[in-house]
Enzyme design. Structure first.
Site, short mmCIF file in Angstrom:
data_model
loop_
_atom_site.label_atom_id
_atom_site.label_comp_id
_atom_site.label_asym_id
_atom_site.label_seq_id
_atom_site.Cartn_x
_atom_site.Cartn_y
_atom_site.Cartn_z
N ARG A 107 -0.36 -7.91 13.78
CA ARG A 107 -0.94 -6.94 12.85
C ARG A 107 -1.84 -7.63 11.83
O ARG A 107 -2.88 -7.12 11.43
CB ARG A 107 0.16 -6.16 12.14
CG ARG A 107 0.78 -5.09 13.04
CD ARG A 107 2.13 -4.65 12.55
NE ARG A 107 2.11 -3.94 11.30
CZ ARG A 107 3.17 -3.81 10.51
NH1 ARG A 107 4.33 -4.35 10.83
NH2 ARG A 107 3.08 -3.13 9.39
N ARG A 148 -9.52 2.14 8.53
CA ARG A 148 -9.04 0.81 8.90
C ARG A 148 -10.13 -0.01 9.56
O ARG A 148 -9.90 -1.18 9.89
CB ARG A 148 -7.92 1.00 9.92
CG ARG A 148 -6.57 0.48 9.50
CD ARG A 148 -5.62 0.71 10.66
NE ARG A 148 -4.40 -0.01 10.51
CZ ARG A 148 -3.35 0.45 9.86
NH1 ARG A 148 -3.39 1.61 9.27
NH2 ARG A 148 -2.27 -0.28 9.80
N ARG A 207 11.71 -5.66 5.15
CA ARG A 207 11.44 -4.27 4.77
C ARG A 207 12.34 -3.32 5.58
O ARG A 207 12.56 -3.52 6.76
CB ARG A 207 9.97 -3.94 5.08
CG ARG A 207 9.63 -2.48 4.87
CD ARG A 207 8.15 -2.30 4.69
NE ARG A 207 7.43 -2.22 5.95
CZ ARG A 207 6.14 -1.90 6.02
NH1 ARG A 207 5.45 -1.69 4.93
NH2 ARG A 207 5.55 -1.84 7.19
N LYS A 213 0.82 -1.23 0.00
CA LYS A 213 0.00 0.00 0.00
C LYS A 213 0.85 1.27 0.00
O LYS A 213 0.60 2.18 -0.77
CB LYS A 213 -0.83 0.10 1.28
CG LYS A 213 -1.94 -0.86 1.44
CD LYS A 213 -2.83 -0.51 2.64
CE LYS A 213 -2.14 -0.24 3.95
NZ LYS A 213 -1.68 -1.34 4.73
N ARG A 227 11.35 -1.12 11.08
CA ARG A 227 10.35 -0.55 11.97
C ARG A 227 10.13 -1.48 13.14
O ARG A 227 10.15 -2.70 12.99
CB ARG A 227 9.02 -0.39 11.21
CG ARG A 227 8.86 0.96 10.58
CD ARG A 227 7.68 1.04 9.65
NE ARG A 227 6.45 0.46 10.17
CZ ARG A 227 5.30 0.46 9.51
NH1 ARG A 227 5.24 1.00 8.30
NH2 ARG A 227 4.22 -0.07 10.02
P1 ADP Z 1 0.82 -1.10 8.23
O1 ADP Z 1 2.04 -1.23 7.39
O2 ADP Z 1 0.67 -2.14 9.27
O3 ADP Z 1 -0.42 -0.88 7.44
P2 ADP Z 1 0.87 1.67 9.20
O4 ADP Z 1 2.15 2.37 9.02
O5 ADP Z 1 -0.29 2.05 8.32
O6 ADP Z 1 1.13 0.13 9.18
O7 ADP Z 1 0.37 1.88 10.73
C1 ADP Z 1 1.20 1.53 11.83
C2 ADP Z 1 0.37 1.51 13.11
O8 ADP Z 1 -0.25 2.80 13.33
C3 ADP Z 1 -0.80 0.54 13.14
O9 ADP Z 1 -0.39 -0.77 13.48
C4 ADP Z 1 -1.71 1.19 14.18
O10 ADP Z 1 -1.24 0.94 15.50
C5 ADP Z 1 -1.54 2.67 13.91
N1 ADP Z 1 -2.53 3.18 12.94
C6 ADP Z 1 -2.27 3.70 11.70
N2 ADP Z 1 -3.41 4.08 11.09
C7 ADP Z 1 -4.42 3.80 11.95
C8 ADP Z 1 -5.83 3.92 11.90
N3 ADP Z 1 -6.44 4.42 10.82
N4 ADP Z 1 -6.57 3.51 12.98
C9 ADP Z 1 -5.98 3.00 14.06
N5 ADP Z 1 -4.65 2.82 14.18
C10 ADP Z 1 -3.87 3.22 13.15
#
Ligand code: ADP
Length: 207
Positions: free
Chosen positions: A160, A80, A116, A9, A149
């Site tokens: 996750r 989400r 990654r 994504k 990360r």
């Molecule tokens: P991923 O690669 O898992 O999609 P992101 O970088 O989008 O990770 O998000 C990292 C973390 O930030 C998530 O695991 C969550 O804890 C928090 N987070 C990000 N966006 C949201 C959201 N829209 N609602 C709730 N938590 C979020």
């Protein structure tokens, strides 16, 4: 952009944003870049758990209202949950959006995420196996340090994925029933350029 963590994504959202000259709005990046995040949020993110809607909605609202977002945006990591999708609908007042869903099996995700590396400065994403940086641990683009990360470890990735299947995957049917879902089949292990092309073709048919 909709898809499991590690589905690509972030990479594809950045490419789309560059192409259409609109901002790439990643809630994960917005949160990670915020140096005043409360401790409870930092801890929660490190376990791979979902934050409360109230922890992210203000952030998204403020970002969508900025001048550079008037022409459009690519949202990555939001919505989400079904409740976030409903909140988004109230923020955008009926504007039609395309939901690009990257479909990929879980077993591919794990191998991708633990390999990654993310630039601490500009957020550019590398993969040690198929998209390595030219210099060890240094970003090709800005010279920043490349890091794993804290939520890309095997244990946190499993969590996750569990959270994704329970809380985010229901959005697939939600958007399918609204006729706004564009499913991109990434199950054949295509590289980012091939996925970008598939998105381009599907989006041009949709719009
Ligand atoms: P991923 O690669 O898992 O999609 P992101 O970088 O989008 O990770 O998000 C990292 C973390 O930030 C998530 O695991 C969550 O804890 C928090 N987070 C990000 N966006 C949201 C959201 N829209 N609602 C709730 N938590 C979020």
């Amino acid at each position: 952009m909709l898809g499991a963590p590690g589905s690509g994504k972030g990479t594809q959202a950045a490419r789309l944003a560059e192409k259409y000259e609109i901002p790439h709005i990643s809630t994960g990046d917005l949160l990670r870049k915020n140096s005043h995040l409360p401790d409870y949020i930092i801890k929660k993110m490190a376990t791979g758990a979902m934050l409360e809607d109230s922890d992210v909605i203000g952030l998204v609202k403020e970002r969508l209202e900025r001048d550079d977002a008037k022409k459009g945006w690519v949202l990555d990591g939001f919505p989400r949950t079904i409740s976030q999708a409903k909140l988004l609908e109230t923020l955008i007042h009926g504007i039609k959006i395309a939901i690009v869903y990257l479909e990929i099996p879980d077993q591919k995700i794990m191998e991708r995420l633990v390999n990654r590396r993310t630039c601490k400065e500009c957020g550019h994403i590398y993969n040690l196996i198929n998209q390595p940086p030219q210099k060890h641990r240094i970003c090709d683009i800005c010279g920043g340090e490349l890091i794993l990360r804290s939520d890309d470890t095997e244990e946190v990735v499993s969590n996750r994925l569990k959270v994704y299947h329970e809380m985010t995957a229901p959005l697939i049917d939600h958007y399918k029933s609204q006729g706004s879902l564009i499913t991109i089949d990434c199950t054949k292990g295509q590289g980012p350029d091939a996925v970008e092309q598939l998105i381009e073709i599907s989006l041009s048919r949709f719009c």
